[in-house]
Motif scaffolding. Structure first.
Motif, short mmCIF file in Angstrom:
data_model
loop_
_atom_site.label_atom_id
_atom_site.label_comp_id
_atom_site.label_asym_id
_atom_site.label_seq_id
_atom_site.Cartn_x
_atom_site.Cartn_y
_atom_site.Cartn_z
N UNK A 1 52.37 45.46 36.48
CA UNK A 1 52.88 44.11 36.30
C UNK A 1 52.86 43.46 37.67
N UNK A 2 51.84 42.64 37.93
CA UNK A 2 51.60 42.12 39.27
C UNK A 2 51.67 40.59 39.29
N UNK A 3 52.27 40.09 40.37
CA UNK A 3 52.35 38.66 40.59
C UNK A 3 51.77 38.36 41.97
N UNK A 4 50.63 37.71 41.99
CA UNK A 4 49.97 37.34 43.23
C UNK A 4 50.18 35.84 43.46
N UNK A 5 50.69 35.50 44.63
CA UNK A 5 50.93 34.10 44.96
C UNK A 5 50.14 33.73 46.21
N UNK A 6 49.54 32.54 46.17
CA UNK A 6 48.77 32.06 47.31
C UNK A 6 48.68 30.54 47.22
N UNK A 7 48.13 29.95 48.25
CA UNK A 7 47.88 28.51 48.23
C UNK A 7 46.92 28.20 47.07
N UNK A 8 47.24 27.21 46.24
CA UNK A 8 46.36 26.88 45.11
C UNK A 8 44.91 26.62 45.53
N UNK A 9 44.70 26.16 46.77
CA UNK A 9 43.35 25.91 47.24
C UNK A 9 42.55 27.20 47.42
N UNK A 10 43.22 28.34 47.41
CA UNK A 10 42.56 29.62 47.62
C UNK A 10 41.97 30.20 46.33
N UNK A 11 42.29 29.60 45.19
CA UNK A 11 41.84 30.17 43.92
C UNK A 11 41.36 29.06 42.99
N UNK A 12 40.19 29.27 42.39
CA UNK A 12 39.62 28.32 41.45
C UNK A 12 39.96 28.80 40.04
N UNK A 13 40.71 27.99 39.29
CA UNK A 13 41.14 28.38 37.94
C UNK A 13 40.26 27.77 36.86
N UNK B 1 44.11 52.47 27.56
CA UNK B 1 43.43 51.17 27.62
C UNK B 1 44.13 50.28 28.65
N UNK B 2 43.60 49.07 28.83
CA UNK B 2 44.13 48.16 29.85
C UNK B 2 45.25 47.26 29.34
N UNK B 3 45.74 47.51 28.14
CA UNK B 3 46.72 46.61 27.54
C UNK B 3 48.05 46.59 28.26
N UNK B 4 48.29 47.58 29.12
CA UNK B 4 49.56 47.63 29.85
C UNK B 4 49.41 47.10 31.28
N UNK B 5 48.35 46.36 31.53
CA UNK B 5 48.15 45.74 32.84
C UNK B 5 48.37 44.24 32.68
N UNK B 6 49.36 43.73 33.38
CA UNK B 6 49.74 42.32 33.31
C UNK B 6 49.55 41.71 34.69
N UNK B 7 48.70 40.70 34.80
CA UNK B 7 48.39 40.10 36.09
C UNK B 7 48.64 38.59 36.02
N UNK B 8 49.34 38.07 37.00
CA UNK B 8 49.60 36.64 37.10
C UNK B 8 49.22 36.16 38.50
N UNK B 9 48.53 35.05 38.56
CA UNK B 9 48.20 34.43 39.84
C UNK B 9 48.85 33.05 39.86
N UNK B 10 49.78 32.87 40.78
CA UNK B 10 50.57 31.63 40.85
C UNK B 10 51.20 31.30 39.50
N UNK B 11 51.69 32.35 38.82
CA UNK B 11 52.36 32.16 37.54
C UNK B 11 51.44 32.04 36.35
N UNK B 12 50.13 32.06 36.57
CA UNK B 12 49.15 31.91 35.49
C UNK B 12 48.67 33.28 35.04
N UNK B 13 48.73 33.51 33.73
CA UNK B 13 48.23 34.76 33.17
C UNK B 13 46.72 34.81 33.29
N UNK B 14 46.19 35.90 33.83
CA UNK B 14 44.74 36.02 33.99
C UNK B 14 44.27 37.41 33.58
N UNK B 15 42.96 37.52 33.33
CA UNK B 15 42.28 38.79 33.10
C UNK B 15 41.11 38.82 34.07
N UNK B 16 41.34 39.29 35.25
CA UNK B 16 40.37 39.16 36.33
C UNK B 16 39.73 40.51 36.65
N UNK B 17 38.41 40.57 36.63
CA UNK B 17 37.69 41.81 36.90
C UNK B 17 37.92 42.31 38.32
#
Length: 262
Positions: A195-207, A156-172
């Protein structure tokens, strides 16, 4: 405010430059008391009787074991995102998680998952992607974290951890990118550890796509998707002997991003 409106909440807080702290009691969204107290720097929040004033909502809670699993998952996620912090999760007298501050993400992974799991992981290092558009500043995406070797296969996907600018997300979109990077490496019904950490300018992503804040929308979605897919795939190729590594998938071998996004 959201938790305070459906529980009995006590907030005790003091900033480092204050001589005294503050204690606030809230029940069902109403402030009952606000007092000055002696306290150490920091904040303690205590929540009791969740949904005591909303019985219709309370009956939709699952079993204690199921709710505890959700809590444990959330605490585990954020302990990975903040290796410089202490996290402790107790269920009665039983300790479920206790990690202390460490200097690196690798050390935190060791604390949470153990040495055997760490041996099965590949450090992505730091991968970057620049996006240059006419008359606009260059945008830089940075990806760090760990992914598992192909022999590690989860059901299952339970071992996939994704963070965008430090925010926990579940992104398709990012889930699809991770799956595509393992195409022909693991069976279709299996999933890797990531276990992924994606960082970008906050203007690049709508939360603000969903009230839960776990879904996001990227300004350059297809570019981000391909960047994550290629970064993981390239790192897997770098750490596996070339003769035994299957060829990179052709664009037609996986679902095109344009089709997925529909």
């Amino acid at each position: 405010p959201s938790i305070g409106s459906v529980s009995r909440l006590v907030l005790e807080t003091r900033s480092a430059d204050e001589t005294t702290g503050t204690r606030v009691e809230v029940a069902g969204g109403k402030i009952l008391r606000c007092d000055e107290i002696a306290a150490s720097p920091g904040t303690v929040i205590t929540v009791r009787d969740l949904f005591f004033n909303v019985p219709a909502r309370k009956k939709f809670l699952r079993s204690e074991q199921t709710e505890l699993a959700h809590i444990a998952s959330l605490v585990t996620h954020y302990s990975l995102a903040h290796p410089d912090k202490t996290f402790e999760l107790l269920n009665g007298a039983a300790g479920l998680l206790h990690v202390t501050p460490v200097a690196t993400l690798r050390e935190r992974v060791f604390q949470v998952f153990g040495s055997q799991a760490l041996e099965d992981l590949i450090d992505l290092g730091e991968r970057t992607r620049e996006i240059a558009e006419a008359e606009e500043p260059v945008r830089i995406y940075t990806l760090t974290g760990f992914v598992s070797r192909p022999q590690v296969q989860k059901n299952n996907r339970n071992s996939i951890y994704i963070f965008v600018n430090g925010r926990l997300i579940r992104d398709r979109l990012l889930m699809h990118a991770i799956g595509s990077s393992y195409h022909n490496l693991i069976p279709p019904a299996c999933y890797p550890f990531a276990l992924l950490f994606l960082h970008c300018d906050p203007a690049e992503v709508d939360v603000n796509v969903h009230p839960s804040k776990t879904e996001v929308r990227f300004r350059h979605g297809s570019i981000v998707h391909d960047f994550v897919r290629d970064a993981i795939r390239e790192r897997l190729m770098e750490t596996r002997p070339a003769p035994s590594f299957p060829p990179s998938p052709q664009p037609a071998a996986t679902m095109p991003y344009s089709e997925f996004s529909q």
